[in-house]
Enzyme design. Structure first.
Site, PDB file in Angstrom:
ATOM      1  N   LYS A  85       0.801  -1.330   0.116  1.00 25.43           N
ATOM      2  CA  LYS A  85      -0.023   0.030  -0.024  1.00 25.43           C
ATOM      3  C   LYS A  85       0.901   1.455  -0.058  1.00 25.43           C
ATOM      4  O   LYS A  85       0.521   2.464  -0.512  1.00 25.43           O
ATOM      5  CB  LYS A  85      -1.123   0.022   1.140  1.00 25.43           C
TER       6      LYS A  85
ATOM      7  N   LYS B  16      -4.965 -10.035  -5.608  1.00 26.75           N
ATOM      8  CA  LYS B  16      -6.087 -10.343  -4.787  1.00 26.75           C
ATOM      9  C   LYS B  16      -7.344  -9.454  -5.241  1.00 26.75           C
ATOM     10  O   LYS B  16      -7.140  -8.377  -5.572  1.00 26.75           O
ATOM     11  CB  LYS B  16      -5.649  -9.946  -3.562  1.00 26.75           C
TER      12      LYS B  16
ATOM     13  N   LYS C 200     -11.203  -3.820  -2.826  1.00 26.31           N
ATOM     14  CA  LYS C 200     -12.026  -2.671  -2.985  1.00 26.31           C
ATOM     15  C   LYS C 200     -11.541  -1.672  -3.745  1.00 26.31           C
ATOM     16  O   LYS C 200     -12.058  -0.845  -4.299  1.00 26.31           O
ATOM     17  CB  LYS C 200     -12.344  -2.259  -1.481  1.00 26.31           C
TER      18      LYS C 200
HETATM   19  N1  AQP Z   1      -9.884 -11.148  -1.968  1.00 29.18           N
HETATM   20  C1  AQP Z   1     -10.157 -11.584  -0.887  1.00 29.18           C
HETATM   21  N2  AQP Z   1     -10.183 -12.890  -0.696  1.00 29.18           N
HETATM   22  C2  AQP Z   1     -10.693 -13.263   0.527  1.00 29.18           C
HETATM   23  N3  AQP Z   1     -10.670 -12.657   1.626  1.00 29.18           N
HETATM   24  C3  AQP Z   1     -10.474 -11.235   1.449  1.00 29.18           C
HETATM   25  N4  AQP Z   1     -10.672 -10.249   2.414  1.00 29.18           N
HETATM   26  C4  AQP Z   1     -10.371  -9.079   1.716  1.00 29.18           C
HETATM   27  N5  AQP Z   1     -10.193  -9.363   0.421  1.00 29.18           N
HETATM   28  C5  AQP Z   1     -10.114 -10.816   0.301  1.00 29.18           C
HETATM   29  C6  AQP Z   1     -10.941 -10.563   3.908  1.00 29.18           C
HETATM   30  O1  AQP Z   1     -11.955  -9.557   3.990  1.00 29.18           O
HETATM   31  C7  AQP Z   1     -11.915  -9.023   5.380  1.00 29.18           C
HETATM   32  C8  AQP Z   1     -11.863  -7.532   5.222  1.00 29.18           C
HETATM   33  O2  AQP Z   1     -11.080  -7.052   4.716  1.00 29.18           O
HETATM   34  P1  AQP Z   1     -10.647  -5.442   4.886  1.00 29.18           P
HETATM   35  O3  AQP Z   1     -11.440  -4.472   3.988  1.00 29.18           O
HETATM   36  O4  AQP Z   1     -10.539  -5.084   6.152  1.00 29.18           O
HETATM   37  O5  AQP Z   1      -9.283  -5.145   4.120  1.00 29.18           O
HETATM   38  P2  AQP Z   1      -8.512  -5.717   2.959  1.00 29.18           P
HETATM   39  O6  AQP Z   1      -8.049  -7.128   3.406  1.00 29.18           O
HETATM   40  O7  AQP Z   1      -7.518  -5.023   2.634  1.00 29.18           O
HETATM   41  O8  AQP Z   1      -9.544  -5.770   1.732  1.00 29.18           O
HETATM   42  P3  AQP Z   1      -9.707  -4.979   0.541  1.00 29.18           P
HETATM   43  O9  AQP Z   1     -10.966  -5.365  -0.221  1.00 29.18           O
HETATM   44  O10 AQP Z   1      -8.525  -5.387  -0.306  1.00 29.18           O
HETATM   45  O11 AQP Z   1      -9.737  -3.448   0.912  1.00 29.18           O
HETATM   46  P4  AQP Z   1      -8.837  -2.262   0.542  1.00 29.18           P
HETATM   47  O12 AQP Z   1      -8.826  -2.336  -1.133  1.00 29.18           O
HETATM   48  O13 AQP Z   1      -9.516  -1.174   1.131  1.00 29.18           O
HETATM   49  O14 AQP Z   1      -7.360  -2.715   0.894  1.00 29.18           O
HETATM   50  C9  AQP Z   1     -10.492  -9.572   6.064  1.00 29.18           C
HETATM   51  O15 AQP Z   1     -11.014 -10.518   6.634  1.00 29.18           O
HETATM   52  C10 AQP Z   1      -9.724  -9.859   4.484  1.00 29.18           C
HETATM   53  O16 AQP Z   1      -8.867 -10.819   4.699  1.00 29.18           O
END
Ligand code: AQP
Length: 331
Positions: free
Chosen positions: A116, A196, A199
């Site tokens: 990030k 991965k 969002k």
């Molecule tokens: N691609 C994924 N596959 C499985 N699990 C996932 N999680 C996120 N992406 C995947 C799980 O969802 C929970 C919440 O995640 P988060 O929003 O706290 O943070 P993150 O992991 O950083 O999710 P994003 O979607 O990638 O968000 P941004 O783009 O904002 O950083 C966690 O349990 C995570 O493991």
């Protein structure tokens, strides 16, 4: 006989945008299953969402959206304590204290930080994200932390910090274990199965939980596939199809081996069309409930207020102990 202590589980999702099928499969689906067995604490991580540039006009709505989504997916406030992270100030307080025992090097080597920080004016909040997450977890003395695989390293750090704190100040924290789905722990982007699903990536890379039927069908249709014709689960040789199989299996509750049998000799296009059907079938009731909940904001705010009160009580018990252990003056 005294009643046995119910096992505790805690987890959260950042209020950083529309939730997607990766969040659902990796996290929310587990919350729903676990709430019948564990005493669950599930929060919306708004303090984490501000560790990267954010729009204050959107943050509040995103936090509320995440709560509507939790409820629409089946999280039950009668069984689960649902709250917003910033409503329980003990999270930030313990996060600060844990910062004081966390070696800088541990934070700098976190994969999510390295990913990030690229191309950004890095702020200390992003570096300290994992200590706040350790606080989110340790405050509630959980046995289990249901997360996607990308968060495993952060849960490991929480365990390390629990050990460090206990060694320095006396036994205070329990070391929880991460609960990770077998297949679907890391759902990959529809446009690139090496990244991965997230969002913050391009819209076509993910199925959002609120995507309408036409949008779901369009995104699945253009999702990348692998060379060859076989529909087989093999993440090394067939990363794109394996990812679609994991999504299918987790949304339709059909095992991957059954899906492989079902689609033996069938085309990618037949497989994709059925996968889109399965997604529509799973997501349309969620979307219906979401719409109804969005019309009753006041009652949802009440759920959050009750959740915050219950979470504060639990968190304050641990914080009181922590302050004493650390030697902070009290009256
Ligand atoms: N691609 C994924 N596959 C499985 N699990 C996932 N999680 C996120 N992406 C995947 C799980 O969802 C929970 C919440 O995640 P988060 O929003 O706290 O943070 P993150 O992991 O950083 O999710 P994003 O979607 O990638 O968000 P941004 O783009 O904002 O950083 C966690 O349990 C995570 O493991």
């Amino acid at each position: 006989m005294p009643e046995a202590r119910k096992q505790v589980a805690v987890s959260g999702i950042q209020a950083s945008g529309n939730l997607h099928i990766g969040n659902y499969i990796g996290a929310i689906k587990q919350f729903i299953e676990l709430q019948n067995k564990y005493k669950m604490f599930v929060f919306v991580a708004d303090l984490h969402a501000i560790t990267v540039p954010q729009d204050p006009k959107k943050l509040e709505a995103q936090a509320l959206d995440a709560v509507y989504t939790y409820l629409a997916c089946g999280l039950d406030p009668e069984k689960t304590t649902i709250f917003v992270q910033s409503h329980v100030p003990q999270h930030a307080e313990l996060g600060w204290i844990l910062n004081t025992i966390t070696p800088l090097g541990e934070l700098e080597r976190m994969t999510q930080f390295k990913e990030k920080k690229a191309g950004q004016n890095v702020l200390a909040g992003l570096l300290n994200y994992p200590t706040l997450m350790a606080a989110d977890i340790l405050l509630y003395q959980p046995d289990a932390v249901p997360v996607g695989e990308d968060q495993l390293q952060h849960v490991e750090l929480a365990r390390t910090l629990a050990r460090k704190f206990n060694a320095k100040f006396g036994q205070t924290f329990k070391e929880p274990k991460a609960l990770i789905q077998k297949e679907g722990a890391r759902i990959m982007g529809l446009d690139d199965p090496t990244k991965k699903m997230s969002k913050s990536a391009a819209a076509a890379s993910r199925i959002e939980l609120l995507d309408g039927e036409a949008e779901i069908r369009r995104k699945i249709k253009i999702a990348v596939t692998d060379s060859g014709r076989e529909i087989r689960f093999n993440p090394q040789m067939k990363p794109a199809i394996s990812n679609l199989l994991a999504i299918y299996s987790n949304t339709a509750a059909i095992s991957i081996s059954e899906l492989e049998k079902k689609y033996a000799g069938k085309t990618y296009s037949e497989f994709k069309s059925d996968l889109a059907d399965a997604l529509v079938k799973t997501l349309s009731p969620v979307q219906k409930k979401y719409k109804a909940l969005a019309k009753s904001k006041e009652s949802v705010l009440k759920i959050l207020k009750n959740g915050a009160d219950a979470a504060k009580d639990a968190a304050e018990l641990k914080m009181h102990e922590v302050r004493q252990r650390v030697g902070l003056l009290h009256y």
